[in-house]
Design a protein around this motif. Structure first.
Motif, PDB file in Angstrom:
ATOM      1  N   ARG A   1      11.427  -2.074  -5.554  1.00 46.37           N
ATOM      2  CA  ARG A   1      11.266  -3.035  -6.580  1.00 46.37           C
ATOM      3  C   ARG A   1       9.902  -2.756  -7.250  1.00 46.37           C
ATOM      4  NH1 ARG A   1       9.314  -7.516  -4.498  1.00 46.37           N
ATOM      5  NH2 ARG A   1       9.207  -7.097  -2.483  1.00 46.37           N
ATOM      6  N   PRO A   2       9.946  -3.036  -8.415  1.00 49.69           N
ATOM      7  CA  PRO A   2       8.770  -2.407  -9.478  1.00 49.69           C
ATOM      8  C   PRO A   2       7.572  -3.264  -9.188  1.00 49.69           C
ATOM      9  CG  PRO A   2      10.088  -3.730 -10.826  1.00 49.69           C
ATOM     10  CD  PRO A   2      10.990  -3.547  -9.524  1.00 49.69           C
ATOM     11  N   VAL A   3       6.417  -2.853  -9.238  1.00 52.01           N
ATOM     12  CA  VAL A   3       5.051  -3.484  -8.918  1.00 52.01           C
ATOM     13  C   VAL A   3       4.484  -3.109  -9.991  1.00 52.01           C
ATOM     14  CG1 VAL A   3       5.500  -2.737  -6.484  1.00 52.01           C
ATOM     15  CG2 VAL A   3       4.198  -1.257  -7.948  1.00 52.01           C
ATOM     16  N   GLU A   4       3.213  -4.113 -10.156  1.00 53.38           N
ATOM     17  CA  GLU A   4       2.208  -3.855 -11.106  1.00 53.38           C
ATOM     18  C   GLU A   4       0.994  -2.968 -10.650  1.00 53.38           C
ATOM     19  OE1 GLU A   4      -1.362  -6.847 -13.632  1.00 53.38           O
ATOM     20  OE2 GLU A   4       0.240  -7.657 -12.096  1.00 53.38           O
ATOM     21  N   ALA A   5       1.250  -1.942 -11.575  1.00 50.58           N
ATOM     22  CA  ALA A   5       0.338  -0.822 -11.176  1.00 50.58           C
ATOM     23  C   ALA A   5      -1.084  -0.715 -11.553  1.00 50.58           C
ATOM     24  CB  ALA A   5       0.872   0.291 -11.622  1.00 50.58           C
ATOM     25  N   GLY A   6      -1.915  -1.554 -10.920  1.00 52.66           N
ATOM     26  CA  GLY A   6      -3.450  -1.405 -11.310  1.00 52.66           C
ATOM     27  C   GLY A   6      -3.876  -0.335 -10.500  1.00 52.66           C
ATOM     28  N   ARG A   7      -5.133  -0.006 -10.788  1.00 53.03           N
ATOM     29  CA  ARG A   7      -5.940   1.059 -10.288  1.00 53.03           C
ATOM     30  C   ARG A   7      -6.154   0.964  -8.842  1.00 53.03           C
ATOM     31  NH1 ARG A   7      -7.521   4.951 -13.336  1.00 53.03           N
ATOM     32  NH2 ARG A   7      -9.068   5.805 -11.720  1.00 53.03           N
TER      33      ARG A   7
ATOM     34  N   GLY B   1      -0.867  -6.297  -1.062  1.00 51.85           N
ATOM     35  CA  GLY B   1      -1.408  -5.216  -1.731  1.00 51.85           C
ATOM     36  C   GLY B   1      -0.885  -3.933  -1.062  1.00 51.85           C
ATOM     37  N   ILE B   2      -1.053  -3.742   0.312  1.00 59.03           N
ATOM     38  CA  ILE B   2      -0.473  -2.580   0.916  1.00 59.03           C
ATOM     39  C   ILE B   2       1.166  -2.445   0.748  1.00 59.03           C
ATOM     40  CG2 ILE B   2      -0.107  -1.303   3.398  1.00 59.03           C
ATOM     41  CD1 ILE B   2      -2.871  -1.338   2.224  1.00 59.03           C
ATOM     42  N   GLY B   3       1.839  -3.514   0.666  1.00 57.04           N
ATOM     43  CA  GLY B   3       3.271  -3.383   0.532  1.00 57.04           C
ATOM     44  C   GLY B   3       3.673  -3.005  -0.887  1.00 57.04           C
ATOM     45  N   ALA B   4       2.758  -3.343  -2.053  1.00 60.05           N
ATOM     46  CA  ALA B   4       2.912  -3.007  -3.241  1.00 60.05           C
ATOM     47  C   ALA B   4       2.593  -1.486  -3.377  1.00 60.05           C
ATOM     48  CB  ALA B   4       2.204  -3.842  -4.278  1.00 60.05           C
ATOM     49  N   ALA B   5       1.507  -1.221  -2.543  1.00 60.83           N
ATOM     50  CA  ALA B   5       1.036   0.305  -2.644  1.00 60.83           C
ATOM     51  C   ALA B   5       2.193   1.173  -2.203  1.00 60.83           C
ATOM     52  CB  ALA B   5      -0.411   0.529  -2.083  1.00 60.83           C
ATOM     53  N   TRP B   6       2.679   0.740  -1.131  1.00 60.93           N
ATOM     54  CA  TRP B   6       3.884   1.772  -0.424  1.00 60.93           C
ATOM     55  C   TRP B   6       5.171   1.692  -1.273  1.00 60.93           C
ATOM     56  CZ3 TRP B   6       4.475   5.069   3.049  1.00 60.93           C
ATOM     57  CH2 TRP B   6       5.692   5.161   3.742  1.00 60.93           C
ATOM     58  N   ARG B   7       5.344   0.438  -2.000  1.00 58.38           N
ATOM     59  CA  ARG B   7       6.538   0.653  -2.662  1.00 58.38           C
ATOM     60  C   ARG B   7       6.223   1.552  -4.231  1.00 58.38           C
ATOM     61  NH1 ARG B   7       6.502  -4.952  -2.253  1.00 58.38           N
ATOM     62  NH2 ARG B   7       5.839  -5.290  -4.321  1.00 58.38           N
TER      63      ARG B   7
END
Length: 319
Positions: free
Chosen positions: A21-27, A3-9
């Protein structure tokens, strides 16, 4: 950790030109990303600082270094924040109600209010960074951090979006107050540590100048005015010629003659400058929310540039 990695990206991809890399942008991811925004500012500030110091040293022109550093930051952010500042200035300056102002902001052209706002911001940033002393690069990092920290606070709970779609709608209200406070203290700590490390531990770097002297980038003299630990005045070193150290002009900032441990002046001054930048951004955010009904992507960009510019201006006045 994922989750932190996705937030950082998401934070890096949203706030910079760097490919991720694209991420799923949930709230939840978006909220964490906006809380991490000031740390993206650290990276941007350090990149700009490298350009500022290296170009200024090689060319012997602090002004050239300042211009290229500001240009590098604009390139690394696709100039989207400057565009947001210009669009918000046009929207607020149009005198139209919220819907009309939002329509003005959506236009691809830039009006007179936008041009003036962007030009003034760029001129202030370049002028502040062209002071040519060792404070400038840390001030640049502090300003870049503060600009992104303004985004963190603009995305906190309770701040509505102005439109149902767009970046503002995606990020508005996603950051919890505790996360914003934590990001603020962490950002301040990073800036204070950078200032202290540069003030007490960094060596002086010498590069050849055109006239045969060696220009000294004395990163160990970050504090305003030249004092050692005991407060003895030794001037501000600027060049070495034939083994003789020449003392340059003393800084004239508001903190130049404060009778405290000089190693504390630079961190304290920069933290005050950051507070000034955040305060200016908060006032603009409040105005935008009242006028437009909430925040948009353009509002966020305007907050970045406002906080960055005011932080650099305050650093010049204080240091």
């Amino acid at each position: 950790m994922n989750g932190i990695g996705a937030a950082w990206r998401f934070a890096v991809g949203t706030l910079t030109i760097l490919p991720v890399r694209p991420v799923e942008a949930g709230r939840v991811v978006v909220g964490r990303a906006m809380a991490l925004a000031p740390f993206v500012g650290v990276l941007l500030g350090l990149a700009g600082a490298v350009v500022l110091v290296a170009t200024g040293a090689m060319s012997g022109s602090p002004l050239l270094g300042a211009v290229l550093a500001v240009g590098a930051l604009a390139w690394l952010t696709r100039a989207l924040h400057l565009d947001g500042l210009a669009d918000l200035a046009d929207g607020l300056g149009s005198g139209k109600p919220s819907d009309g102002a939002l329509e003005v902001m959506k236009r691809s052209d830039i009006g007179p209010f936008g041009v003036v706002a962007a030009v003034i911001a760029l001129l202030v940033q370049v002028a502040a960074l062209s002071r040519g002393d060792a404070v400038a690069w840390v001030a640049l990092v502090a300003a870049a951090v503060t600009g992104r920290l303004a985004v963190t606070w603009a995305c906190r709970e309770g701040v509505p979006p102005a439109r149902p779609t767009g970046l503002g709608a995606l990020v508005a209200g996603t950051v919890r107050r505790g996360a914003a406070i934590g990001a603020t203290f962490a950002s301040a700590a990073v800036v204070a540590v950078l200032a202290l490390v540069a003030a007490i531990g960094a060596p002086a770097f010498c590069v050849p100048a055109a006239d045969g002297t060696r220009v000294v980038l004395d990163l160990g003299a970050l504090f305003p005015a030249g004092f050692d630990r005991l407060g003895n005045d030794y001037g501000y070193p600027t060049s070495v010629n034939g083994g003789t150290l020449a003392a340059g002009p003393r800084p004239t900032g508001l903190l130049s003659h404060v009778t405290v441990d000089p190693y504390l002046l630079a961190p304290a001054g920069l933290l005050l400058a950051m507070a000034a930048g955040l305060g200016a951004a908060a006032l603009l955010r409040r105005r935008a929310v009242r006028r437009l009904g909430g925040v948009t992507g353009d509002v966020l960009g305007a907050l970045v540039e406002t906080a960055t510019t005011v932080t650099l201006l305050a650093a010049v006045l204080l240091l």
